[in-house]
Every structure is written in structure tokens, then in C-alpha cells.
Design a protein around this motif. Sequence first.
Motif, PDB file in Angstrom:
ATOM      1  N   SER A  73      -4.990  38.686 -41.631  1.00 25.17           N
ATOM      2  CA  SER A  73      -6.259  38.185 -42.160  1.00 25.17           C
ATOM      3  C   SER A  73      -7.382  39.024 -41.578  1.00 25.17           C
ATOM      4  O   SER A  73      -7.322  39.453 -40.428  1.00 25.17           O
ATOM      5  CB  SER A  73      -6.458  36.709 -41.836  1.00 25.17           C
ATOM      6  N   GLY A  74      -8.392  39.256 -42.404  1.00 30.54           N
ATOM      7  CA  GLY A  74      -9.489  40.082 -41.940  1.00 30.54           C
ATOM      8  C   GLY A  74     -10.707  39.962 -42.815  1.00 30.54           C
ATOM      9  O   GLY A  74     -10.697  39.282 -43.847  1.00 30.54           O
ATOM     10  N   THR A  75     -11.753  40.637 -42.388  1.00 32.49           N
ATOM     11  CA  THR A  75     -12.997  40.677 -43.151  1.00 32.49           C
ATOM     12  C   THR A  75     -13.519  42.101 -43.178  1.00 32.49           C
ATOM     13  O   THR A  75     -13.240  42.904 -42.288  1.00 32.49           O
ATOM     14  CB  THR A  75     -14.080  39.772 -42.519  1.00 32.49           C
ATOM     15  N   ILE A  76     -14.260  42.388 -44.230  1.00 31.61           N
ATOM     16  CA  ILE A  76     -14.945  43.672 -44.349  1.00 31.61           C
ATOM     17  C   ILE A  76     -16.308  43.412 -44.968  1.00 31.61           C
ATOM     18  O   ILE A  76     -16.422  42.651 -45.936  1.00 31.61           O
ATOM     19  CB  ILE A  76     -14.127  44.694 -45.177  1.00 31.61           C
ATOM     20  N   THR A  77     -17.325  43.958 -44.370  1.00 28.16           N
ATOM     21  CA  THR A  77     -18.678  43.842 -44.909  1.00 28.16           C
ATOM     22  C   THR A  77     -19.280  45.231 -44.974  1.00 28.16           C
ATOM     23  O   THR A  77     -19.002  46.083 -44.127  1.00 28.16           O
ATOM     24  CB  THR A  77     -19.565  42.943 -44.026  1.00 28.16           C
ATOM     25  N   GLY A  78     -20.072  45.455 -45.989  1.00 26.02           N
ATOM     26  CA  GLY A  78     -20.692  46.760 -46.129  1.00 26.02           C
ATOM     27  C   GLY A  78     -21.534  46.872 -47.364  1.00 26.02           C
ATOM     28  O   GLY A  78     -21.877  45.876 -48.000  1.00 26.02           O
ATOM     29  N   ASN A  79     -21.835  48.114 -47.746  1.00 25.31           N
ATOM     30  CA  ASN A  79     -22.745  48.371 -48.848  1.00 25.31           C
ATOM     31  C   ASN A  79     -22.047  48.549 -50.193  1.00 25.31           C
ATOM     32  O   ASN A  79     -22.698  48.819 -51.182  1.00 25.31           O
ATOM     33  CB  ASN A  79     -23.614  49.594 -48.548  1.00 25.31           C
ATOM     34  N   ALA A  80     -20.724  48.397 -50.254  1.00 21.89           N
ATOM     35  CA  ALA A  80     -20.004  48.544 -51.520  1.00 21.89           C
ATOM     36  C   ALA A  80     -19.563  47.171 -52.018  1.00 21.89           C
ATOM     37  O   ALA A  80     -19.479  46.205 -51.257  1.00 21.89           O
ATOM     38  CB  ALA A  80     -18.793  49.454 -51.343  1.00 21.89           C
ATOM     39  N   THR A  81     -19.261  47.085 -53.300  1.00 21.29           N
ATOM     40  CA  THR A  81     -18.792  45.824 -53.879  1.00 21.29           C
ATOM     41  C   THR A  81     -17.275  45.758 -53.939  1.00 21.29           C
ATOM     42  O   THR A  81     -16.726  44.712 -54.236  1.00 21.29           O
ATOM     43  CB  THR A  81     -19.351  45.648 -55.299  1.00 21.29           C
ATOM     44  N   ARG A  82     -16.611  46.877 -53.660  1.00 23.72           N
ATOM     45  CA  ARG A  82     -15.150  46.925 -53.770  1.00 23.72           C
ATOM     46  C   ARG A  82     -14.588  47.836 -52.685  1.00 23.72           C
ATOM     47  O   ARG A  82     -15.109  48.917 -52.450  1.00 23.72           O
ATOM     48  CB  ARG A  82     -14.781  47.465 -55.142  1.00 23.72           C
ATOM     49  N   TYR A  83     -13.513  47.369 -52.043  1.00 25.17           N
ATOM     50  CA  TYR A  83     -12.842  48.146 -51.005  1.00 25.17           C
ATOM     51  C   TYR A  83     -11.334  48.061 -51.193  1.00 25.17           C
ATOM     52  O   TYR A  83     -10.820  47.061 -51.692  1.00 25.17           O
ATOM     53  CB  TYR A  83     -13.171  47.615 -49.600  1.00 25.17           C
ATOM     54  N   SER A  84     -10.650  49.071 -50.754  1.00 27.92           N
ATOM     55  CA  SER A  84      -9.204  49.077 -50.620  1.00 27.92           C
ATOM     56  C   SER A  84      -8.917  49.268 -49.133  1.00 27.92           C
ATOM     57  O   SER A  84      -9.241  50.304 -48.560  1.00 27.92           O
ATOM     58  CB  SER A  84      -8.592  50.217 -51.439  1.00 27.92           C
ATOM     59  N   VAL A  85      -8.324  48.243 -48.504  1.00 32.28           N
ATOM     60  CA  VAL A  85      -8.125  48.237 -47.057  1.00 32.28           C
ATOM     61  C   VAL A  85      -6.633  48.278 -46.769  1.00 32.28           C
ATOM     62  O   VAL A  85      -5.881  47.419 -47.241  1.00 32.28           O
ATOM     63  CB  VAL A  85      -8.745  46.976 -46.419  1.00 32.28           C
TER      64      VAL A  85
END
Length: 134
Positions: A73-85
Amino acid sequence: MADDDYGPRRRPRWKTFLFIALGSAGLLGLLAVLYLTGAQKGSAQSSLGPKSYSTHVECQVNTTGSKSTVTISGTITGNATRYSVTVEVLDAASRQRIGLQTFEVQGTNAFRGTTAAQAPIGHGGIECKITKVA
């Protein structure tokens, strides 16, 4: 026409070379500016610009008999609307990869999933790390 031994007067060659050199330098300068500003032809990613983000990931192992699963489980915040982690799960003692999972994060900043451990987990536990964000 007594002074004209070889026909009409020719332009000196150094002027021709100077024009070619200045034109080439100007063209290379223009291409460098376009490259640095991200206006490359045919590259969709360069028009999006770099992604700035902050991440956090946690993993928990569940063992039943000889089989183990890892909950990520995790979180990602930033300036994009879509990420591939992409998250890699390692055995903490041997540093051997025991799991790998990629999450497509869109419309939210949280991701969660379960993956089977591909090798027995040692007494040192597990370690999770984000190996790629795109």
C-alpha cells in the motif's frame, strides 16, 4: 577588356565559407533551443514535461504454511494526474527480489495490491521500495 584575363571577376571563397558556417551555426542553435524547450517532433512525453512527485510505500507479509503473500500500500502526490508506480519487494536479509508489482494510479493518490512472494521469506522480514515512476 585588356584587364580581363580569365573572365568575369569571381567572389572570394572565404565569403562563401563564412555564409555556410554562419547558416549552419544558426540552424544548430535553433535545434538546440527547440530540444531544450521540449518541442521535439514526435515525442509525446517531452510535451508533458517532467513529473514532480512524492511517494510513500509500506508492505506487510502474510504467511500461511509455506506460502506467503505481500500486501503493498502506498501513496503518490504530485503535479500529474496519472502515474505508473513499480514497487519491488525484497527479502531484507538476502536482498533477493521476492515480488514485483506495477500500479496504475489515476484519479486518486493511493494504490494498494497483493502479490505472491516468489521465494521463501527469511527471518529478517521484507523491504519494499519504489523502483520506477512514470
